[in-house]
Design a protein around this motif. Structure first.
Motif, PDB file in Angstrom:
ATOM      1  N   MET A   1       0.847  -1.153   0.000  1.00  0.00           N
ATOM      2  CA  MET A   1       0.000   0.000   0.000  1.00  0.00           C
ATOM      3  C   MET A   1       0.900   1.225   0.000  1.00  0.00           C
ATOM      4  N   CYS A   2       0.422   2.282  -0.650  1.00  0.00           N
ATOM      5  CA  CYS A   2       1.184   3.526  -0.759  1.00  0.00           C
ATOM      6  C   CYS A   2       0.356   4.647  -0.147  1.00  0.00           C
ATOM      7  N   LEU A   3       0.958   5.380   0.775  1.00  0.00           N
ATOM      8  CA  LEU A   3       0.278   6.472   1.457  1.00  0.00           C
ATOM      9  C   LEU A   3       1.045   7.766   1.230  1.00  0.00           C
ATOM     10  N   SER A   4       0.311   8.867   1.206  1.00  0.00           N
ATOM     11  CA  SER A   4       0.957  10.156   0.969  1.00  0.00           C
ATOM     12  C   SER A   4       0.331  11.218   1.854  1.00  0.00           C
ATOM     13  N   LEU A   5       1.182  12.055   2.432  1.00  0.00           N
ATOM     14  CA  LEU A   5       0.746  13.227   3.168  1.00  0.00           C
ATOM     15  C   LEU A   5       1.720  14.341   2.824  1.00  0.00           C
ATOM     16  N   ASN A   6       1.190  15.371   2.160  1.00  0.00           N
ATOM     17  CA  ASN A   6       2.029  16.464   1.650  1.00  0.00           C
ATOM     18  C   ASN A   6       3.086  15.870   0.719  1.00  0.00           C
ATOM     19  N   SER A   7       4.343  16.083   0.979  1.00  0.00           N
ATOM     20  CA  SER A   7       5.360  15.528   0.080  1.00  0.00           C
ATOM     21  C   SER A   7       5.973  14.239   0.631  1.00  0.00           C
ATOM     22  N   ASN A   8       5.463  13.726   1.755  1.00  0.00           N
ATOM     23  CA  ASN A   8       5.960  12.459   2.314  1.00  0.00           C
ATOM     24  C   ASN A   8       5.180  11.300   1.727  1.00  0.00           C
ATOM     25  N   ILE A   9       5.895  10.322   1.205  1.00  0.00           N
ATOM     26  CA  ILE A   9       5.281   9.141   0.613  1.00  0.00           C
ATOM     27  C   ILE A   9       5.841   7.921   1.327  1.00  0.00           C
ATOM     28  N   VAL A  10       4.942   7.027   1.740  1.00  0.00           N
ATOM     29  CA  VAL A  10       5.324   5.829   2.488  1.00  0.00           C
ATOM     30  C   VAL A  10       4.743   4.608   1.789  1.00  0.00           C
ATOM     31  N   ILE A  11       5.568   3.581   1.617  1.00  0.00           N
ATOM     32  CA  ILE A  11       5.106   2.268   1.162  1.00  0.00           C
ATOM     33  C   ILE A  11       5.026   1.398   2.404  1.00  0.00           C
ATOM     34  N   CYS A  12       3.904   0.722   2.575  1.00  0.00           N
ATOM     35  CA  CYS A  12       3.800  -0.135   3.760  1.00  0.00           C
ATOM     36  C   CYS A  12       3.100  -1.449   3.422  1.00  0.00           C
ATOM     37  N   ASN A  13       3.432  -2.460   4.216  1.00  0.00           N
ATOM     38  CA  ASN A  13       2.812  -3.768   4.118  1.00  0.00           C
ATOM     39  C   ASN A  13       2.143  -4.035   5.456  1.00  0.00           C
ATOM     40  N   PRO A  14       0.825  -3.860   5.545  1.00  0.00           N
ATOM     41  CA  PRO A  14       0.143  -4.052   6.825  1.00  0.00           C
ATOM     42  C   PRO A  14       0.273  -5.463   7.387  1.00  0.00           C
ATOM     43  N   ALA A  15       0.418  -6.455   6.523  1.00  0.00           N
ATOM     44  CA  ALA A  15       0.514  -7.841   6.998  1.00  0.00           C
ATOM     45  C   ALA A  15       1.809  -8.089   7.756  1.00  0.00           C
ATOM     46  N   THR A  16       2.901  -7.495   7.298  1.00  0.00           N
ATOM     47  CA  THR A  16       4.199  -7.699   7.954  1.00  0.00           C
ATOM     48  C   THR A  16       4.590  -6.533   8.861  1.00  0.00           C
ATOM     49  N   ARG A  17       3.779  -5.467   8.839  1.00  0.00           N
ATOM     50  CA  ARG A  17       4.043  -4.250   9.619  1.00  0.00           C
ATOM     51  C   ARG A  17       5.359  -3.579   9.224  1.00  0.00           C
ATOM     52  N   GLU A  18       5.755  -3.767   7.978  1.00  0.00           N
ATOM     53  CA  GLU A  18       6.954  -3.110   7.464  1.00  0.00           C
ATOM     54  C   GLU A  18       6.541  -1.867   6.692  1.00  0.00           C
ATOM     55  N   PHE A  19       7.390  -0.852   6.736  1.00  0.00           N
ATOM     56  CA  PHE A  19       7.129   0.341   5.957  1.00  0.00           C
ATOM     57  C   PHE A  19       8.447   0.960   5.523  1.00  0.00           C
ATOM     58  N   ARG A  20       8.359   1.778   4.480  1.00  0.00           N
ATOM     59  CA  ARG A  20       9.530   2.492   3.982  1.00  0.00           C
ATOM     60  C   ARG A  20       9.106   3.917   3.634  1.00  0.00           C
ATOM     61  N   LEU A  21       9.764   4.881   4.270  1.00  0.00           N
ATOM     62  CA  LEU A  21       9.580   6.272   3.911  1.00  0.00           C
ATOM     63  C   LEU A  21      10.452   6.542   2.694  1.00  0.00           C
ATOM     64  N   LEU A  22       9.836   6.958   1.603  1.00  0.00           N
ATOM     65  CA  LEU A  22      10.580   7.174   0.371  1.00  0.00           C
ATOM     66  C   LEU A  22      11.335   8.494   0.433  1.00  0.00           C
ATOM     67  N   PRO A  23      12.457   8.577  -0.284  1.00  0.00           N
ATOM     68  CA  PRO A  23      13.153   9.862  -0.367  1.00  0.00           C
ATOM     69  C   PRO A  23      12.227  10.896  -1.025  1.00  0.00           C
ATOM     70  N   GLN A  24      12.478  12.162  -0.747  1.00  0.00           N
ATOM     71  CA  GLN A  24      11.660  13.222  -1.348  1.00  0.00           C
ATOM     72  C   GLN A  24      11.709  13.103  -2.867  1.00  0.00           C
ATOM     73  N   PRO A  25      10.552  13.141  -3.533  1.00  0.00           N
ATOM     74  CA  PRO A  25      10.562  13.096  -4.993  1.00  0.00           C
ATOM     75  C   PRO A  25      11.045  14.424  -5.556  1.00  0.00           C
ATOM     76  N   PRO A  26      11.522  14.419  -6.802  1.00  0.00           N
ATOM     77  CA  PRO A  26      11.850  15.691  -7.451  1.00  0.00           C
ATOM     78  C   PRO A  26      10.589  16.562  -7.473  1.00  0.00           C
TER      79      PRO A  26
END
Length: 177
Positions: A1-26
């Motif tokens: 799943m991909c979530l976004s708030l302002n310029s912060n974008i996070v990929i997360c897997n609710p089943a494994t409770r893992e997430f990754r905050l992506l670097p700021q996009p151009p």
């Protein structure tokens, strides 16, 4: 799943409770009109597609950025057709298949359409919706039996009655009902 708030974008897997905050996009201060996330089986990689806009006096500037999870980086996709044809407003999430992201775009003129962005080939295509099909909250794209499908819910006159029109796209250029 991909979530976004302002310029912060996070990929997360609710089943494994893992997430990754992506670097700021151009162009991270630009408005994000569209954000899509999918697995690309052709490159064996997860990708995030971001369409961003910056409104200027008399024009709108568009950029497409693709994040590849394996490289943990963003790249900008330059498309000549983008500046001339990509001028709608995005309201619905995307559907993806084989590295191609599909979404609906609403226009006042000409007609509402389906946009397709191929992240592997770097190509962008647009196709008007079938005749007499409008773009609103009852119109959605999804995958159905390994085909991209346009589903329109039609509410009947009787209480609780709902019908659906389903359009399948075997090829992007050829819709079938």
């Amino acid at each position: 799943m991909c979530l976004s708030l302002n310029s912060n974008i996070v990929i997360c897997n609710p089943a494994t409770r893992e997430f990754r905050l992506l670097p700021q996009p151009p162009c991270h201060s630009w408005h994000t009109n569209y954000l899509g996330f999918a697995f690309d089986s052709r490159t064996n990689d997860y990708k995030v597609v971001r369409v961003a806009t910056l409104r200027k006096i008399g024009c709108v500037d568009y950029r497409i950025h693709i994040y590849c999870m394996s490289a943990d980086s963003w790249e900008e996709l330059f498309l000549m057709a983008l500046s001339h044809n990509f001028n709608g407003y995005h309201h619905h999430p995307c559907t993806s298949k084989d590295g191609v992201f599909y979404w609906l775009t609403s226009f006042v003129h000409p007609r509402d359409q389906i946009d397709a962005l191929n992240t592997v080939e770097g190509s962008f295509k647009q196709r008007p919706l079938p005749v007499d099909i409008g773009f609103d909250s009852r119109t959605n794209l999804c995958l159905l039996n390994d085909s991209v499908a346009l589903i329109v819910s039609l509410y009947g006159s009787r209480l609780g009655e709902t019908q659906f029109d389903v359009w399948l796209m075997d090829e992007f250029e050829v819709p079938t009902k």
